[in-house]
Design a protein around this motif. Sequence first.
Motif, mmCIF file in Angstrom:
data_model
loop_
_atom_site.group_PDB
_atom_site.id
_atom_site.type_symbol
_atom_site.label_atom_id
_atom_site.label_comp_id
_atom_site.label_asym_id
_atom_site.label_seq_id
_atom_site.Cartn_x
_atom_site.Cartn_y
_atom_site.Cartn_z
ATOM 1 N N UNK A 53 35.610 -27.185 -10.808
ATOM 2 C CA UNK A 53 36.467 -27.049 -11.971
ATOM 3 C C UNK A 53 36.694 -28.342 -12.728
ATOM 4 N N UNK A 54 36.200 -29.460 -12.222
ATOM 5 C CA UNK A 54 36.388 -30.726 -12.930
ATOM 6 C C UNK A 54 35.361 -30.862 -14.046
ATOM 7 N N UNK A 55 35.669 -31.734 -15.010
ATOM 8 C CA UNK A 55 34.768 -31.970 -16.139
ATOM 9 C C UNK A 55 35.067 -33.346 -16.721
ATOM 10 N N UNK A 56 34.495 -33.661 -17.876
ATOM 11 C CA UNK A 56 34.657 -34.989 -18.478
ATOM 12 C C UNK A 56 36.106 -35.298 -18.841
ATOM 13 N N UNK A 102 30.646 -30.297 -18.465
ATOM 14 C CA UNK A 102 30.744 -29.937 -17.056
ATOM 15 C C UNK A 102 29.944 -30.926 -16.224
ATOM 16 N N UNK A 103 30.381 -31.208 -15.006
ATOM 17 C CA UNK A 103 29.637 -32.150 -14.183
ATOM 18 C C UNK A 103 28.275 -31.587 -13.787
ATOM 19 N N UNK A 104 27.306 -32.440 -13.815
ATOM 20 C CA UNK A 104 25.986 -32.068 -13.337
ATOM 21 C C UNK A 104 25.896 -32.378 -11.853
ATOM 22 N N UNK A 132 29.312 -38.602 -18.484
ATOM 23 C CA UNK A 132 30.760 -38.626 -18.697
ATOM 24 C C UNK A 132 31.460 -37.588 -17.810
ATOM 25 N N UNK A 133 30.805 -36.491 -17.533
ATOM 26 C CA UNK A 133 31.359 -35.547 -16.568
ATOM 27 C C UNK A 133 30.889 -35.946 -15.182
ATOM 28 N N UNK A 134 29.723 -36.498 -15.147
ATOM 29 C CA UNK A 134 29.213 -37.241 -14.034
ATOM 30 C C UNK A 134 28.853 -36.541 -12.762
ATOM 31 N N UNK A 155 34.320 -35.851 -14.159
ATOM 32 C CA UNK A 155 34.062 -34.773 -13.224
ATOM 33 C C UNK A 155 33.251 -35.203 -12.029
ATOM 34 N N UNK A 156 33.227 -34.338 -11.056
ATOM 35 C CA UNK A 156 32.455 -34.549 -9.841
ATOM 36 C C UNK A 156 32.104 -33.185 -9.264
ATOM 37 N N UNK A 157 30.847 -32.988 -8.849
ATOM 38 C CA UNK A 157 30.500 -31.719 -8.190
ATOM 39 C C UNK A 157 31.327 -31.476 -6.931
#
Length: 165
Positions: A137-140, A80-82, A102-104, A131-133
């Motif tokens: 719902x986005x992730x690596x 999951x994005x941090x 990688x989730x970024x 991913x992007x905050x």
Amino acid sequence: TFDSPAQPPEKANHEPTDWTSLFAAAKAGGRWNDQAVTLDSPVVGVDWWDASAFAEWKQARLPSQEEWFAALGKDTLPLEPGPWLPVTSQVSDRTASGLLGMAGSVCEWTSKPAPSPTNPLGDRLWVIIGGSPSKPGSNALTREWTDDRSLRRPDLGFRLAFEVK
């Protein structure tokens, strides 16, 4: 010298969007776009042409989406994005092999176009991955396809891939 031969002739430079403010805030350990930034924060506001030229200058390249997935390794749960953070060992989205971001806190340009699974017989489009905050719902494993290599966003950056020697 490092521009792609296909780069539009009207593209005059490779300065990221709002670079003066972002760089000043990063040097001061301040805030930019409501985010805390340091000199270790990802560079954002770059289009594919900027990312590709920087990679060429560093004697590297942008990774392909296939390399991206290979780098995730056997991580079966999507990272999951941090939050927006400097890329350090303290980030939460770390792969089992130790790759960071990688989730970024940003999603990233890849090196080449690919077909979208939603339209596999359609045009090959440029892939943005990770991913992007800014994208709930986005992730690596998240991917976007675009035909616009001039696209710039405050959550869009890149990473470099180096050849093993």
